[in-house]
Design a protein around this motif. Structure first.
Motif, PDB file in Angstrom:
ATOM      1  N   ARG A  44     -42.227 -80.644  13.033  1.00  0.00           N
ATOM      2  CA  ARG A  44     -43.309 -79.995  13.514  1.00  0.00           C
ATOM      3  C   ARG A  44     -43.576 -78.739  13.143  1.00  0.00           C
ATOM      4  O   ARG A  44     -44.750 -78.273  12.934  1.00  0.00           O
ATOM      5  N   ALA A  45     -42.731 -77.913  13.217  1.00  0.00           N
ATOM      6  CA  ALA A  45     -42.858 -76.422  13.174  1.00  0.00           C
ATOM      7  C   ALA A  45     -43.320 -76.105  11.455  1.00  0.00           C
ATOM      8  O   ALA A  45     -44.004 -75.441  11.172  1.00  0.00           O
ATOM      9  N   LYS A  46     -42.432 -76.861  10.742  1.00  0.00           N
ATOM     10  CA  LYS A  46     -42.760 -76.800   9.350  1.00  0.00           C
ATOM     11  C   LYS A  46     -44.259 -77.311   9.123  1.00  0.00           C
ATOM     12  O   LYS A  46     -45.049 -76.417   8.237  1.00  0.00           O
ATOM     13  N   LEU A  47     -44.567 -78.266   9.657  1.00  0.00           N
ATOM     14  CA  LEU A  47     -45.845 -78.971   9.444  1.00  0.00           C
ATOM     15  C   LEU A  47     -47.030 -77.768   9.729  1.00  0.00           C
ATOM     16  O   LEU A  47     -48.185 -77.619   9.327  1.00  0.00           O
ATOM     17  N   ASP A  48     -46.796 -77.252  10.806  1.00  0.00           N
ATOM     18  CA  ASP A  48     -47.845 -76.223  11.475  1.00  0.00           C
ATOM     19  C   ASP A  48     -47.834 -74.697  10.415  1.00  0.00           C
ATOM     20  O   ASP A  48     -48.758 -74.045  10.612  1.00  0.00           O
ATOM     21  N   SER A  49     -46.516 -74.770   9.716  1.00  0.00           N
ATOM     22  CA  SER A  49     -46.454 -73.536   9.016  1.00  0.00           C
ATOM     23  C   SER A  49     -46.854 -73.585   7.459  1.00  0.00           C
ATOM     24  O   SER A  49     -46.691 -72.624   6.648  1.00  0.00           O
ATOM     25  N   LEU A  50     -47.172 -74.888   7.171  1.00  0.00           N
ATOM     26  CA  LEU A  50     -47.500 -75.077   5.622  1.00  0.00           C
ATOM     27  C   LEU A  50     -48.595 -74.161   4.893  1.00  0.00           C
ATOM     28  O   LEU A  50     -49.642 -74.026   5.942  1.00  0.00           O
ATOM     29  N   PRO A  51     -48.430 -73.558   3.904  1.00  0.00           N
ATOM     30  CA  PRO A  51     -49.527 -72.964   3.071  1.00  0.00           C
ATOM     31  C   PRO A  51     -50.537 -73.873   2.656  1.00  0.00           C
ATOM     32  O   PRO A  51     -50.241 -74.778   2.155  1.00  0.00           O
ATOM     33  N   ASN A  52     -51.702 -73.178   2.428  1.00  0.00           N
ATOM     34  CA  ASN A  52     -52.855 -73.910   1.785  1.00  0.00           C
ATOM     35  C   ASN A  52     -52.439 -73.622   0.265  1.00  0.00           C
ATOM     36  O   ASN A  52     -53.721 -73.120  -0.368  1.00  0.00           O
ATOM     37  N   THR A  53     -51.420 -73.780  -0.223  1.00  0.00           N
ATOM     38  CA  THR A  53     -51.206 -73.487  -1.718  1.00  0.00           C
ATOM     39  C   THR A  53     -50.888 -74.677  -2.507  1.00  0.00           C
ATOM     40  O   THR A  53     -50.209 -75.593  -1.655  1.00  0.00           O
ATOM     41  N   PRO A  54     -50.812 -74.411  -3.933  1.00  0.00           N
ATOM     42  CA  PRO A  54     -50.298 -75.701  -4.541  1.00  0.00           C
ATOM     43  C   PRO A  54     -48.489 -75.784  -4.276  1.00  0.00           C
ATOM     44  O   PRO A  54     -48.079 -74.903  -4.243  1.00  0.00           O
ATOM     45  N   ARG A  73     -52.379 -80.002  -4.238  1.00  0.00           N
ATOM     46  CA  ARG A  73     -53.189 -78.975  -4.430  1.00  0.00           C
ATOM     47  C   ARG A  73     -52.921 -78.001  -3.532  1.00  0.00           C
ATOM     48  O   ARG A  73     -53.218 -76.905  -3.515  1.00  0.00           O
ATOM     49  N   SER A  74     -53.005 -78.489  -2.183  1.00  0.00           N
ATOM     50  CA  SER A  74     -52.729 -77.904  -0.881  1.00  0.00           C
ATOM     51  C   SER A  74     -51.678 -78.580  -0.417  1.00  0.00           C
ATOM     52  O   SER A  74     -52.002 -79.642   0.441  1.00  0.00           O
ATOM     53  N   LEU A  75     -50.438 -78.008   0.047  1.00  0.00           N
ATOM     54  CA  LEU A  75     -49.516 -78.480   0.881  1.00  0.00           C
ATOM     55  C   LEU A  75     -49.721 -78.599   2.088  1.00  0.00           C
ATOM     56  O   LEU A  75     -49.434 -79.595   2.768  1.00  0.00           O
ATOM     57  N   ARG A  76     -50.547 -77.626   2.597  1.00  0.00           N
ATOM     58  CA  ARG A  76     -50.997 -78.052   4.021  1.00  0.00           C
ATOM     59  C   ARG A  76     -51.363 -79.056   4.479  1.00  0.00           C
ATOM     60  O   ARG A  76     -51.160 -80.095   5.387  1.00  0.00           O
ATOM     61  N   SER A  77     -52.626 -79.311   3.595  1.00  0.00           N
ATOM     62  CA  SER A  77     -53.594 -80.893   3.717  1.00  0.00           C
ATOM     63  C   SER A  77     -52.692 -81.929   3.323  1.00  0.00           C
ATOM     64  O   SER A  77     -52.994 -82.957   3.983  1.00  0.00           O
ATOM     65  N   ARG A  78     -52.061 -81.766   2.325  1.00  0.00           N
ATOM     66  CA  ARG A  78     -51.507 -82.887   1.682  1.00  0.00           C
ATOM     67  C   ARG A  78     -50.335 -83.533   2.700  1.00  0.00           C
ATOM     68  O   ARG A  78     -50.396 -84.674   2.979  1.00  0.00           O
ATOM     69  N   VAL A  79     -49.659 -82.687   2.967  1.00  0.00           N
ATOM     70  CA  VAL A  79     -48.231 -82.984   3.565  1.00  0.00           C
ATOM     71  C   VAL A  79     -48.693 -83.488   5.118  1.00  0.00           C
ATOM     72  O   VAL A  79     -48.350 -84.399   5.597  1.00  0.00           O
ATOM     73  N   ARG A  80     -49.392 -82.798   5.638  1.00  0.00           N
ATOM     74  CA  ARG A  80     -50.071 -83.178   7.048  1.00  0.00           C
ATOM     75  C   ARG A  80     -50.714 -84.533   7.133  1.00  0.00           C
ATOM     76  O   ARG A  80     -50.700 -85.275   8.264  1.00  0.00           O
ATOM     77  N   SER A  81     -51.510 -84.765   6.111  1.00  0.00           N
ATOM     78  CA  SER A  81     -52.248 -86.057   6.089  1.00  0.00           C
ATOM     79  C   SER A  81     -51.189 -87.370   6.246  1.00  0.00           C
ATOM     80  O   SER A  81     -51.752 -88.216   6.717  1.00  0.00           O
ATOM     81  N   TYR A  82     -49.912 -87.230   5.897  1.00  0.00           N
ATOM     82  CA  TYR A  82     -49.069 -88.439   6.243  1.00  0.00           C
ATOM     83  C   TYR A  82     -48.903 -88.773   7.642  1.00  0.00           C
ATOM     84  O   TYR A  82     -48.419 -89.686   8.002  1.00  0.00           O
TER      85      TYR A  82
END
Length: 124
Positions: A44-54, A73-82
């Motif tokens: 959860r902590a890692k999901l909250d701190s993911l950057p918006n970078t490739p 393309r954006s680690l934050r949006s892609r990883v959190r989408s799962y």
């Protein structure tokens, strides 16, 4: 973002990445719901701190089993989408991911081309 399930990449169910999964810590008990399921507090902590970078992301199961490698393309949006209940992704492993996920690891890169190259290198 196109990723590869290591188990579905022609390597069998015992496929492993060429890296070791992070070691467990004392706070690794499962706690609280995310999209109706449970995740390690560390995740959860890692999901909250993911950057918006490739970058490239790795989903780890227990015993250093690499469950999935993908690029974004954006680690934050892609990883959190799962982990969003409204996800329209119907791939078989998505439904099991929250139960089998032990940890996640990310690598930030300069652009999408570097992400694709790194993803390919990690899969091989």
């Amino acid at each position: 973002s196109t990723g590869q399930s290591v188990q579905n990449a022609g390597r069998g169910s015992e496929a492993r990445c060429n890296r070791e999964a992070p070691a467990p810590s004392a706070g690794d008990a499962l706690r609280g719901p995310v999209a109706g399921e449970h995740l390690h507090e560390r995740i959860r902590a890692k999901l909250d701190s993911l950057p918006n970078t490739p970058g490239v992301y790795l989903f780890w199961g227990e015993a250093s089993l690499c469950l999935y490698i993908g690029k974004a393309r954006s680690l934050r949006s892609r990883v959190r989408s799962y982990f969003q209940a409204s996800s329209s992704d119907e791939r078989a492993f998505i439904g099991r991911l929250q139960d089998e996920l032990y940890d996640l690891e990310t690598f930030v890169v300069a652009n999408e081309k570097e992400a694709a190259l790194l993803e390919n290198q990690l899969i091989k």
